[in-house]
Design a protein around this motif. Structure first.
Motif, PDB file in Angstrom:
ATOM      1  N   ASN A  86       1.012  -1.019  -0.055  1.00 22.66           N
ATOM      2  CA  ASN A  86      -0.012  -0.104  -0.041  1.00 22.66           C
ATOM      3  C   ASN A  86       1.095   1.284   0.111  1.00 22.66           C
ATOM      4  N   ARG A  87       0.162   2.610   0.073  1.00 22.44           N
ATOM      5  CA  ARG A  87       1.110   3.820   0.043  1.00 22.44           C
ATOM      6  C   ARG A  87       0.611   4.721   1.003  1.00 22.44           C
ATOM      7  N   GLU A  88       0.292   4.008   2.161  1.00 16.91           N
ATOM      8  CA  GLU A  88      -0.265   4.546   3.303  1.00 16.91           C
ATOM      9  C   GLU A  88       0.694   5.863   3.843  1.00 16.91           C
ATOM     10  N   THR A  99       1.798  17.617  -1.865  1.00 21.61           N
ATOM     11  CA  THR A  99       0.759  17.328  -3.082  1.00 21.61           C
ATOM     12  C   THR A  99       1.179  16.006  -3.650  1.00 21.61           C
ATOM     13  N   TYR A 100       0.088  15.253  -4.367  1.00 18.29           N
ATOM     14  CA  TYR A 100       0.402  14.165  -5.171  1.00 18.29           C
ATOM     15  C   TYR A 100       1.585  14.108  -6.137  1.00 18.29           C
ATOM     16  N   GLU A 101       1.815  15.643  -6.752  1.00 18.77           N
ATOM     17  CA  GLU A 101       2.913  15.543  -7.524  1.00 18.77           C
ATOM     18  C   GLU A 101       4.031  15.900  -7.044  1.00 18.77           C
ATOM     19  N   GLY A 149       0.665  -1.743 -15.099  1.00 23.04           N
ATOM     20  CA  GLY A 149       1.364  -0.215 -15.072  1.00 23.04           C
ATOM     21  C   GLY A 149       1.981  -0.100 -13.693  1.00 23.04           C
ATOM     22  N   TYR A 150       2.056  -1.107 -12.788  1.00 26.11           N
ATOM     23  CA  TYR A 150       2.982  -1.381 -11.726  1.00 26.11           C
ATOM     24  C   TYR A 150       3.895  -2.050 -11.654  1.00 26.11           C
ATOM     25  N   GLY A 151       4.434  -2.552 -13.260  1.00 26.79           N
ATOM     26  CA  GLY A 151       5.493  -3.239 -13.313  1.00 26.79           C
ATOM     27  C   GLY A 151       6.519  -2.325 -13.747  1.00 26.79           C
ATOM     28  N   ALA A 182       2.742   2.284 -19.991  1.00 26.47           N
ATOM     29  CA  ALA A 182       3.021   3.907 -20.178  1.00 26.47           C
ATOM     30  C   ALA A 182       2.419   4.454 -18.864  1.00 26.47           C
ATOM     31  N   HIS A 183       2.420   4.167 -17.483  1.00 23.30           N
ATOM     32  CA  HIS A 183       1.994   4.649 -16.617  1.00 23.30           C
ATOM     33  C   HIS A 183       3.007   5.672 -15.937  1.00 23.30           C
ATOM     34  N   ALA A 184       4.145   5.445 -16.038  1.00 23.46           N
ATOM     35  CA  ALA A 184       5.286   6.401 -15.423  1.00 23.46           C
ATOM     36  C   ALA A 184       6.639   5.980 -15.890  1.00 23.46           C
ATOM     37  N   ILE A 247      -7.836   5.362 -22.238  1.00 25.28           N
ATOM     38  CA  ILE A 247      -6.693   6.071 -21.508  1.00 25.28           C
ATOM     39  C   ILE A 247      -7.046   7.115 -20.357  1.00 25.28           C
ATOM     40  N   HIS A 248      -5.894   7.411 -19.699  1.00 24.01           N
ATOM     41  CA  HIS A 248      -5.960   8.340 -18.573  1.00 24.01           C
ATOM     42  C   HIS A 248      -5.743   9.741 -19.445  1.00 24.01           C
ATOM     43  N   VAL A 249      -6.649  10.690 -19.058  1.00 25.09           N
ATOM     44  CA  VAL A 249      -6.451  11.889 -19.811  1.00 25.09           C
ATOM     45  C   VAL A 249      -6.921  13.217 -18.901  1.00 25.09           C
ATOM     46  N   ASN A 250      -6.506  14.202 -18.935  1.00 26.07           N
ATOM     47  CA  ASN A 250      -6.720  15.426 -18.253  1.00 26.07           C
ATOM     48  C   ASN A 250      -7.088  15.135 -16.651  1.00 26.07           C
ATOM     49  N   GLN A 251      -6.392  14.558 -16.088  1.00 24.30           N
ATOM     50  CA  GLN A 251      -6.482  14.506 -14.330  1.00 24.30           C
ATOM     51  C   GLN A 251      -6.150  15.778 -13.802  1.00 24.30           C
ATOM     52  N   PHE A 252      -4.543  16.104 -14.132  1.00 23.81           N
ATOM     53  CA  PHE A 252      -4.148  17.665 -13.868  1.00 23.81           C
ATOM     54  C   PHE A 252      -4.159  18.495 -14.728  1.00 23.81           C
ATOM     55  N   ASP A 270     -10.513   8.620 -19.444  1.00 23.09           N
ATOM     56  CA  ASP A 270     -10.811   8.551 -18.102  1.00 23.09           C
ATOM     57  C   ASP A 270     -10.137   9.623 -17.205  1.00 23.09           C
ATOM     58  N   HIS A 271     -10.995  10.192 -16.127  1.00 20.84           N
ATOM     59  CA  HIS A 271     -10.449  11.047 -15.012  1.00 20.84           C
ATOM     60  C   HIS A 271     -11.123  12.549 -15.484  1.00 20.84           C
ATOM     61  N   LEU A 272     -10.461  13.320 -16.466  1.00 26.57           N
ATOM     62  CA  LEU A 272     -11.235  14.553 -17.147  1.00 26.57           C
ATOM     63  C   LEU A 272     -11.945  15.555 -15.791  1.00 26.57           C
ATOM     64  N   THR A 321     -14.331   3.251 -10.227  1.00 27.18           N
ATOM     65  CA  THR A 321     -13.664   3.672  -9.177  1.00 27.18           C
ATOM     66  C   THR A 321     -12.212   4.118  -9.183  1.00 27.18           C
ATOM     67  N   ASP A 322     -11.408   3.602 -10.080  1.00 28.71           N
ATOM     68  CA  ASP A 322      -9.943   3.886 -10.264  1.00 28.71           C
ATOM     69  C   ASP A 322      -9.266   3.218  -9.039  1.00 28.71           C
ATOM     70  N   TYR A 323      -9.951   2.293  -8.413  1.00 32.87           N
ATOM     71  CA  TYR A 323      -9.091   1.570  -7.237  1.00 32.87           C
ATOM     72  C   TYR A 323      -7.682   1.203  -7.443  1.00 32.87           C
ATOM     73  N   GLY A 326      -2.425   4.519  -4.592  1.00 30.79           N
ATOM     74  CA  GLY A 326      -2.077   5.737  -4.586  1.00 30.79           C
ATOM     75  C   GLY A 326      -3.195   6.995  -4.593  1.00 30.79           C
ATOM     76  N   SER A 327      -3.944   7.044  -5.522  1.00 28.63           N
ATOM     77  CA  SER A 327      -4.992   7.966  -5.546  1.00 28.63           C
ATOM     78  C   SER A 327      -6.490   7.795  -5.252  1.00 28.63           C
ATOM     79  N   THR A 328      -6.661   6.520  -5.035  1.00 30.96           N
ATOM     80  CA  THR A 328      -7.947   6.025  -4.771  1.00 30.96           C
ATOM     81  C   THR A 328      -7.900   4.462  -4.121  1.00 30.96           C
TER      82      THR A 328
HETATM   83  N1  LIG Z   1      -3.187   8.512 -12.786  1.00 27.79           N
HETATM   84  C1  LIG Z   1      -2.582   7.793 -12.893  1.00 27.79           C
HETATM   85  N2  LIG Z   1      -2.892   6.422 -12.339  1.00 27.79           N
HETATM   86  C2  LIG Z   1      -3.637   6.321 -11.265  1.00 27.79           C
HETATM   87  C3  LIG Z   1      -2.888   6.617 -10.144  1.00 27.79           C
HETATM   88  C4  LIG Z   1      -1.814   5.884  -9.876  1.00 27.79           C
HETATM   89  C5  LIG Z   1      -0.994   6.044  -8.685  1.00 27.79           C
HETATM   90  O1  LIG Z   1      -1.127   7.010  -7.958  1.00 27.79           O
HETATM   91  O2  LIG Z   1      -0.527   4.780  -8.051  1.00 27.79           O
HETATM   92  C6  LIG Z   1      -4.859   7.044 -11.206  1.00 27.79           C
HETATM   93  O3  LIG Z   1      -5.654   6.770 -12.288  1.00 27.79           O
HETATM   94  O4  LIG Z   1      -5.320   7.992 -10.483  1.00 27.79           O
END
Ligand SMILES: N=CN[C@@H](CCC(=O)O)C(=O)O
Ligand SMILES: [Zn+2]
Length: 414
Positions: A86-88, A99-101, A149-151, A182-184, A247-252, A270-272, A321-323, A326-328
């Motif tokens: 986890n990322r407690e 911040t998350y960033e 995406g966590y590999g 292409a997650h990070a 795809i993940h777009v427009n989160q920040f 997803d996100h927006l 949910t985005d379970y 990190g973020s959810t």
């Molecule tokens: N934003 C990118 N990916 C995940 C968060 C990933 C993480 O923080 O582990 C999301 O959808 O929020």
């Protein structure tokens, strides 16, 4: 084996057919049948009707649903449910002002989860993930998408996808897998992003496809992660190999990802949380489903996806949910539906449509799931006795689920 639900106070989301997602004002209509019965046969919805039309069925197991509602199970079209640990600590860091960033810049965030996952065996990763899957099934999730995406190495990405494949084999609900290499950017490629994208395109994706480990390809299209040009390149490579973009777009930041997604016939964006008028216009040009993830907004304290703007401009909207760690760190679709109403001003009808019919579209399973329709899978939520379906989002944080059914079989432990 036949199961008959009788005296159902309301059958919710009853539709003769579902050929298209629900758009704009259509999302306000939630068809219901009062005082109803529903017959399940061979895991499918065989028939249903009003109680005064109930035929004399033989050899059925009867369930008396007096006072209770029956609705299609939630469909969670965006999760990262396979992760290690986890990322407690980052949660506490954010409470204390980072911040998350900022956490990501310090080496936390996605690469922190990647390090943990690389050090976890496939067997252990499976056990951690199966536990989470069982937890969300008990909360009414009856179909789910799961991303890699966590590999962030070929070996670890394949490990994640094989875990998803094993979940598919061992659990009865539809599970779709998405390749999110292409997650990070992994730290070892910090100075050479192109080399990582080359690896992703030339080594990871062909192996993923060869082993038939994913249906979709995803990219975190965001400042500091993958640019618009990177996104276009990866989506094209994925499409050439038969992977559909999602795809993940427009989160920040809005950097043009929606336009790239629509051009590439993405199934969903997803996100927006950040959305410009030109993004809405781009969505109107295609069939791509916008997906909002309100529990991510709650947990990170970032803006909520402007649902009213999206729906009022005639577009569809799905909820998920985005379970993820990190973020959810929550896979509770009931909370998502509540937040959509409370924070995004969706009415209960819109929110339930977004978490069933439109969510099924965003997962590519609308022909078999997402509504009470003859011939569809009997993936159902039976509520406790409640006054109305609006009571579900209204009584946020409470659990009003009596039982959950997947292919007509009761999920144990709920
Ligand atoms: N934003 C990118 N990916 C995940 C968060 C990933 C993480 O923080 O582990 C999301 O959808 O929020
Ligand atoms: Zn996500």
């Amino acid at each position: 084996m036949k199961t008959l639900f009788k005296n159902v106070k309301q059958l919710i989301q009853v539709r003769e057919e579902t050929l298209q997602p629900l758009k704009g004002s259509e999302m306000q209509e939630l068809p219901v049948l009062d005082d109803a019965w529903l017959l399940v046969e061979d895991g499918k919805i065989a028939d249903f009707g009003a109680m005064d039309t109930l035929p004399d069925f033989e050899e059925v197991m009867e369930i008396d649903a007096s006072g209770k509602m029956l609705l299609p199970g939630w469909i969670d079209s965006h999760t990262h449910l396979v992760y290690a640990g986890n990322r407690e600590q980052e949660f506490v860091d954010r409470i204390n002002g980072l911040t998350y960033e900022e956490i990501a810049e310090k080496g936390g965030g996605i690469v922190n989860s990647a390090k943990k996952l690389q050090e976890t065996s496939e067997g252990d990763l499976y056990l951690q993930s199966a536990k989470r899957l069982e937890e969300v099934m008990k909360m009414g999730t009856t179909a789910i998408e799961i991303k890699s995406g966590y590999g962030l190495t070929t070996e670890a990405e394949l490990k994640m996808l094989r875990v998803i494949q094993k979940l598919k084999r061992n659990y009865d609900l539809p599970i779709k897998s998405t390749f999110l290499g292409a997650h990070a950017l992994p730290p070892e490629y910090k100075e050479d992003k192109e080399a990582y994208i080359d690896l992703l395109i030339n080594e990871m994706m062909p192996k993923v496809v060869e082993e038939n480990l994913a249906t979709y390809v995803d990219v975190f299209c965001e400042k500091g992660y993958f640019s618009l040009a990177d996104t276009r390149r990866i989506l094209k490579a994925g499409r050439d190999l038969g992977l559909t973009p999602k795809i993940h777009v427009n989160q920040f930041n809005a950097i043009g990802g929606i336009q790239a997604a629509v051009e590439n016939n993405a199934l969903s964006v997803d996100h927006l949380e950040v959305l410009y008028p030109e993004d809405i216009e781009a969505l109107k040009e295609g069939e791509t489903m916008p997906v909002a993830l309100p529990s991510c907004s709650l947990f990170l304290g970032i803006p909520y996806t402007p649902a009213r703007e999206i729906i009022d401009s005639g577009l569809p909207l799905a909820l998920a949910t985005d379970y993820n760690p990190g973020s959810t760190p929550s896979g509770n679709m009931n909370l998502v539906v509540s937040l959509a109403c409370i924070k995004m001003k969706m009415n209960p009808e819109e929110a339930i449509n977004a978490a069933t019919v439109n969510a099924a579209y965003a997962m590519g399973i609308l022909d078999t799931h997402g509504s009470i329709t003859k011939g569809k899978a009997a993936n159902l939520i039976l509520t406790e006795a409640i006054p109305s379906y609006g009571f579900l989002p209204y009584s946020f944080g409470a659990n009003h689920i009596d039982s959950v059914y997947i292919n007509g079989k009761k999920v144990q432990g709920c």
